[in-house]
Design a protein around this motif. Structure first.
Motif, PDB file in Angstrom:
ATOM      1  N   PRO A  12       4.230   8.206  -2.972  1.00  0.00           N
ATOM      2  CA  PRO A  12       3.439   7.540  -1.937  1.00  0.00           C
ATOM      3  C   PRO A  12       3.638   8.124  -0.538  1.00  0.00           C
ATOM      4  CG  PRO A  12       5.250   6.137  -2.696  1.00  0.00           C
ATOM      5  CD  PRO A  12       5.189   7.298  -3.637  1.00  0.00           C
ATOM      6  N   ALA A 113      -0.054   6.058  -7.108  1.00  0.00           N
ATOM      7  CA  ALA A 113      -0.254   4.770  -6.425  1.00  0.00           C
ATOM      8  C   ALA A 113      -0.369   3.605  -7.405  1.00  0.00           C
ATOM      9  CB  ALA A 113      -1.500   4.849  -5.542  1.00  0.00           C
ATOM     10  N   SER A 116       3.402   2.868  -7.722  1.00  0.00           N
ATOM     11  CA  SER A 116       4.093   2.469  -6.492  1.00  0.00           C
ATOM     12  C   SER A 116       3.462   1.212  -5.904  1.00  0.00           C
ATOM     13  CB  SER A 116       4.092   3.614  -5.470  1.00  0.00           C
ATOM     14  OG  SER A 116       2.774   4.035  -5.166  1.00  0.00           O
ATOM     15  N   GLY A 117       2.146   1.099  -6.003  1.00  0.00           N
ATOM     16  CA  GLY A 117       1.485  -0.113  -5.524  1.00  0.00           C
ATOM     17  C   GLY A 117       1.836  -1.317  -6.384  1.00  0.00           C
ATOM     18  N   LEU A 120       5.119  -2.911  -5.541  1.00  0.00           N
ATOM     19  CA  LEU A 120       5.121  -3.760  -4.350  1.00  0.00           C
ATOM     20  C   LEU A 120       4.541  -5.138  -4.647  1.00  0.00           C
ATOM     21  CD1 LEU A 120       3.864  -1.301  -1.580  1.00  0.00           C
ATOM     22  CD2 LEU A 120       6.216  -2.053  -2.015  1.00  0.00           C
ATOM     23  N   ALA A 192      -2.582  -3.214  -2.248  1.00  0.00           N
ATOM     24  CA  ALA A 192      -1.403  -2.583  -1.647  1.00  0.00           C
ATOM     25  C   ALA A 192      -1.899  -1.543  -0.654  1.00  0.00           C
ATOM     26  CB  ALA A 192      -0.527  -1.930  -2.715  1.00  0.00           C
ATOM     27  N   LYS A 193      -1.426  -1.666   0.565  1.00  0.00           N
ATOM     28  CA  LYS A 193      -1.940  -0.834   1.667  1.00  0.00           C
ATOM     29  C   LYS A 193      -0.795  -0.013   2.261  1.00  0.00           C
ATOM     30  CE  LYS A 193      -4.096  -1.903   6.105  1.00  0.00           C
ATOM     31  NZ  LYS A 193      -5.013  -0.801   6.383  1.00  0.00           N
ATOM     32  N   ILE A 195       1.157   2.284   1.114  1.00  0.00           N
ATOM     33  CA  ILE A 195       2.337   2.220   0.247  1.00  0.00           C
ATOM     34  C   ILE A 195       3.384   3.241   0.694  1.00  0.00           C
ATOM     35  CG2 ILE A 195       3.150   2.441  -2.132  1.00  0.00           C
ATOM     36  CD1 ILE A 195       0.135   2.002  -2.960  1.00  0.00           C
ATOM     37  N   GLU A 200       2.969  -0.680   5.740  1.00  0.00           N
ATOM     38  CA  GLU A 200       2.901  -1.115   4.340  1.00  0.00           C
ATOM     39  C   GLU A 200       2.686  -2.626   4.279  1.00  0.00           C
ATOM     40  OE1 GLU A 200       5.702   0.353   1.049  1.00  0.00           O
ATOM     41  OE2 GLU A 200       6.536  -1.602   1.517  1.00  0.00           O
ATOM     42  N   THR A 202       0.998  -5.953   1.463  1.00  0.00           N
ATOM     43  CA  THR A 202       0.348  -6.343   0.219  1.00  0.00           C
ATOM     44  C   THR A 202      -0.336  -7.687   0.420  1.00  0.00           C
ATOM     45  OG1 THR A 202       2.291  -7.538  -0.590  1.00  0.00           O
ATOM     46  CG2 THR A 202       2.108  -5.206  -1.195  1.00  0.00           C
ATOM     47  N   SER A 219      -5.750   1.892   0.895  1.00  0.00           N
ATOM     48  CA  SER A 219      -5.499   0.768  -0.010  1.00  0.00           C
ATOM     49  C   SER A 219      -5.685   1.169  -1.469  1.00  0.00           C
ATOM     50  CB  SER A 219      -6.464  -0.382   0.299  1.00  0.00           C
ATOM     51  OG  SER A 219      -6.276  -0.849   1.621  1.00  0.00           O
ATOM     52  N   THR A 220      -4.856   0.595  -2.325  1.00  0.00           N
ATOM     53  CA  THR A 220      -5.034   0.675  -3.762  1.00  0.00           C
ATOM     54  C   THR A 220      -5.223  -0.759  -4.242  1.00  0.00           C
ATOM     55  OG1 THR A 220      -3.568   2.589  -3.810  1.00  0.00           O
ATOM     56  CG2 THR A 220      -4.022   1.535  -5.918  1.00  0.00           C
TER      57      THR A 220
END
Lengths: 244, 244
Positions: A12, A113, A116-117, A120, A192-193, A195, A200, A202, A219-220
């Motif tokens: 990320p 992502a 990793s997203g 979070l 999730a923004k 990341i 960062e 969520t 964002s994801t």
């Protein structure tokens, strides 16, 4: 001996989520090439390296330059955010490398992502999932729509990449409209923004709320399956249907 | 202050593919808990740590023990191969943690087999993809079959986890039979075995050949989309339909 070119997934964007293989490849490289956002993240970590960066949609030119430099004997690392093999540079490098006999491409996988997203938000991808990009730069919207429909009908958890782009701000809304034909409006979703980077954050919401949420390119987006539930503020998709 | 429990994805199993956050969490832990295969991989890297390991299907007991130890004030890391959030322990830990008020779970994402296996094969997941486990321990086969069908019909690249289990050796064959109703027999497929470990190997084959291939539990299987092609021995799914 073949010239080696690394296609490196840096995760990320923070050093914490880079693998050792990623850092070794960057350390070994003479030149690091990538989209400006990623080279900007890496420059402070590798101040002694030469960086070549360019903007979005310059992927082909970046890869051609990387191959040209590798063919000239330089050790080159082409960096992608997340994983180089997931909407990253790896495929394009293989494609363009066919014009060179003497280059060996090593793909260094990274934390994409989706993973990793998810970490979070909780564990939204704990069971079967589909990863879909909403970018219609390279893929007709009809194909994206067909994949959204199929993923919803078969009750995959879904992870959306590129939910917004410069030229098209309504893609997430259109995607949610498709999903809402097959999934309840109350389906748990997560965003999730940035990341692993500054800013960062969520957010959990319902699918109906997601439809009217403005997201940006950092964002994801995660859309739950029928089993996805909130547990103490976390978005969790249990591993199976008989998970009691 | 809450007691912290790490749910750590260690990647495919070699230190090279662990993130720094993974190694920091393991270093910080008093006790590392996991499936015996993973603790065996970690013991030489962290000889001073206490390990608790158990066999397959002991996931629930392992998570309960981890939470009990965390509640008693120990720093605990529960390890999963790949990513803790993808068929890993993360979801189960959130579920069971609802019985404890004082535990904070930190998910440390890792490189899951979809990404590490793809990197060995080339770039098979370069565009939209679906991840499906063939394990029917927790999910009825009908749901797995429905997801295979949907993924094939919508032309996702597909990554199969758990293509074989002790009790059922014909699942990959059954899965291929479903896919072959919707995809050409010549569809490019790949197998990555023992990713990042001794005995690592890869193989490309057609979907028809895959059907009659014996795989084992250490294998991750990749099935191409209509766009997936072989390039100099690599399995590559280009990023878009208009990738020329």
């Amino acid at each position: 001996m073949k010239n080696k070119l690394y296609a490196v997934g840096i995760g990320p964007g923070n050093e914490r989520n880079m693998t050792r293989a990623c850092r070794d490849a960057l350390q070994d490289a003479d030149i690091i090439i990538g989209y400006a956002t990623y080279t900007a993240l890496l420059t402070p970590l590798y101040p002694e390296k030469t960086f070549l960066s360019s903007g979005m949609r310059q992927e082909r030119a970046r890869c051609e330059e990387a191959l040209r430099l590798a063919a000239s004997g330089k050790r080159v690392a082409v960096v992608s955010g997340g994983d180089a093999g997931v909407y990253g540079m790896a495929g394009l490098l293989f494609e363009l490398a066919r014009a060179y006999a003497d280059i060996e491409i090593a793909i260094i996988p990274g934390v994409t992502a989706a993973n990793s997203g998810a970490a979070l938000l909780g564990a939204p991808l704990g069971h079967d999932f589909a990863v879909i990009s909403l970018s219609d730069l390279l893929t007709p919207w009809e194909i994206i729509a067909r994949r959204l429909t199929a993923a919803a009908q078969a009750d995959f958890a879904i992870c959306l990449y590129n939910p917004m782009s410069h030229n098209r701000r309504d893609k997430l809304q259109k995607a949610c409209d498709i999903l809402l034909r097959h999934k309840p409006g109350g389906t748990l979703c997560g965003i999730a923004k940035n990341i692993g980077r500054e800013g960062e954050e969520t957010r959990l919401c319902s699918l109906v709320e997601l439809r009217d949420t403005r997201v940006d390119m950092t964002s994801t987006v995660f859309i739950g399956s029928a089993d996805t539930i909130e547990m103490d503020g976390n978005m969790v998709t249990p591993r199976g249907y008989r998970h009691v």
